[in-house]
Enzyme design. Structure first.
Site, short mmCIF file in Angstrom:
data_model
loop_
_atom_site.label_atom_id
_atom_site.label_comp_id
_atom_site.label_asym_id
_atom_site.label_seq_id
_atom_site.Cartn_x
_atom_site.Cartn_y
_atom_site.Cartn_z
N LYS A 30 -9.83 1.10 -1.86
CA LYS A 30 -10.42 0.29 -0.78
C LYS A 30 -11.02 1.18 0.31
O LYS A 30 -12.10 0.89 0.84
CB LYS A 30 -9.37 -0.64 -0.18
CG LYS A 30 -8.96 -1.79 -1.09
CD LYS A 30 -10.11 -2.73 -1.42
CE LYS A 30 -10.53 -3.57 -0.22
NZ LYS A 30 -11.57 -4.57 -0.61
N TYR B 157 -4.47 1.80 -4.93
CA TYR B 157 -5.17 0.61 -4.44
C TYR B 157 -5.83 0.89 -3.09
O TYR B 157 -7.04 0.69 -2.91
CB TYR B 157 -4.21 -0.57 -4.31
CG TYR B 157 -4.71 -1.64 -3.37
CD1 TYR B 157 -5.91 -2.31 -3.64
CD2 TYR B 157 -4.02 -1.97 -2.21
CE1 TYR B 157 -6.39 -3.28 -2.77
CE2 TYR B 157 -4.49 -2.94 -1.34
CZ TYR B 157 -5.68 -3.59 -1.62
OH TYR B 157 -6.17 -4.54 -0.75
N THR C 91 -8.71 -3.89 4.02
CA THR C 91 -7.27 -4.05 4.25
C THR C 91 -6.75 -3.01 5.24
O THR C 91 -7.30 -1.90 5.33
CB THR C 91 -6.50 -3.90 2.93
OG1 THR C 91 -5.09 -3.83 3.17
CG2 THR C 91 -6.92 -2.64 2.18
N ASP C 92 -5.68 -3.36 5.95
CA ASP C 92 -5.05 -2.39 6.85
C ASP C 92 -4.40 -1.25 6.09
O ASP C 92 -4.09 -0.20 6.66
CB ASP C 92 -4.04 -3.07 7.77
CG ASP C 92 -2.91 -3.80 7.03
OD1 ASP C 92 -2.90 -3.80 5.78
OD2 ASP C 92 -2.05 -4.39 7.71
N GLU C 93 -4.21 -1.40 4.79
CA GLU C 93 -3.55 -0.35 4.01
C GLU C 93 -4.37 0.93 3.94
O GLU C 93 -3.84 2.00 3.61
CB GLU C 93 -3.22 -0.86 2.61
CG GLU C 93 -2.20 -1.99 2.62
CD GLU C 93 -1.72 -2.39 1.24
OE1 GLU C 93 -1.46 -1.48 0.42
OE2 GLU C 93 -1.61 -3.59 0.97
#
Length: 340
Positions: free
Chosen positions: A159, A155, A128-130
């Site tokens: 990741k 979260y 994810t870009d997060e």
């Protein structure tokens, strides 16, 4: 010619589920294995139309359960692993980080050990870009594959940790792999707790739509089917060891997204209810996908065409999301397969 075996983890989830359907239909010469633990967001009802297809098989297992995963790899000898399985809801990670570490970090390690031991041709880790943290509101700044990882929620930290594990298994053991990092997905079968399906379902029921803070947080929206074609390309053509960002070039504030849905459904903006902002809420995500575009990928959906199609899908498939909201979907596996 020997048939290729593709293991898709998290194939009962939103993005993984769309990818399973995409692969089963596009590649009848591949055997697609859908592995999912069927936690709260795992829904098999979306695959009702595929369960009689010869190249589709469902496996119920937890990726963190080494005693289940290692024998599965030993028996099936998978050629490809496409790893979607993850706890992914930021709000839930703030309330209970531990389950995110177990699934997203330890589960990924178990899969990596199995992939290394039994010689998969490619391990594609869907991230994810997060993991990059947040951007300011300068529209000329974007995440690239070289942006340092600075996750801001439990979260995204889990990741980022799994991303680093995948990289380490490539560098240390020579495991063939790619990592993809996508922007916010939307489209059919999106679990109703997420912003777009939550807004659609609540607006249709004339219920208040909660919007964090002032609604000014910006996300880059990617249609899930565009994401599927990106993963397909990376799986087959990605340069070993490389990271590829997948973005839709569709930046919108959360408030703009909610207002678009309300306007499309011809309801009143009085349904919007601003609520206390989420802890550690990142201001903006935006991806530069030029590296992947040079590999041959381009998104086909604009946000306007994609959100219109998505809203129509939810209108046409009320039975699906209503049974998700009611919890009735939870018994489908037991009814279908005769086991819990």
């Amino acid at each position: 010619m020997t048939r290729k075996k593709v293991l898709v983890t998290g194939g009962a989830g939103f993005i993984g589920g769309n990818f399973v359907q995409y692969m089963v239909n596009k590649y009848p010469e591949y055997d697609i294995y859908n592995l999912d633990a069927l936690t709260y967001a795992g829904d098999l009802t979306k695959h009702r139309g595929m369960e009689d297809k010869e190249n589709y098989r469902f496996v119920k297992a937890d990726i963190a359960d080494r005693a289940a995963i290692i024998p599965l790899f030993q028996e099936e000898k998978f050629d490809y692993v496409i790893h979607f399985a993850a706890e992914s809801h930021v709000d839930r990670s703030i309330e209970d980080p531990e389950v995110f570490i177990r699934t997203n970090v330890l589960g990924t390690q178990v899969l990596l050990d199995a992939a290394r031991k039994f010689g998969v041709l490619k391990f594609v880790h869907v991230s994810t870009d997060e993991v990059y943290g947040e951007l300011d509101f300068d529209p000329t700044t974007f995440f690239t594959e070289e942006t340092p990882l600075q996750p801001n929620s439990p979260y995204s930290a889990s990741k980022a940790s799994s991303d680093l594990l995948v990289r380490a298994y490539h560098e240390t053991y020579g495991l063939p792999m790619n990592i993809t990092r996508c922007s916010n997905n939307y489209g059919p079968y999106h679990f109703p707790e997420k912003l777009i399906p939550l807004t659609i379902s609540r607006v249709l029921n004339d219920q208040k739509v909660p919007v964090y803070g002032d609604g000014g947080n910006i996300r880059d929206w990617l249609h899930v089917l565009d994401h599927c074609t990106a993963i397909d390309l990376v799986m087959h053509e990605g340069v070993n060891g490389e990271v590829y960002n997948v973005g839709g070039h569709n930046e919108r504030t959360n408030l703009e997204v909610v207002k678009t849905i309300i306007r499309t459904l011809e309801k009143s903006e009085d349904l919007i209810e601003f609520v206390k902002d989420r802890l550690g809420h990142d201001k903006r995500y935006a991806i530069d996908p030029s590296k992947l575009e040079k590999l041959g990928w381009k998104p086909t959906y604009t946000f306007e065409t994609g959100i219109a199609q998505t809203i129509q899908w939810y209108l046409d498939n009320k039975e699906w999301w209503e049974q998700i909201i009611s919890g009735e979907y939870r018994g489908y596996f037991e009814r279908m397969y005769g086991v819990k």
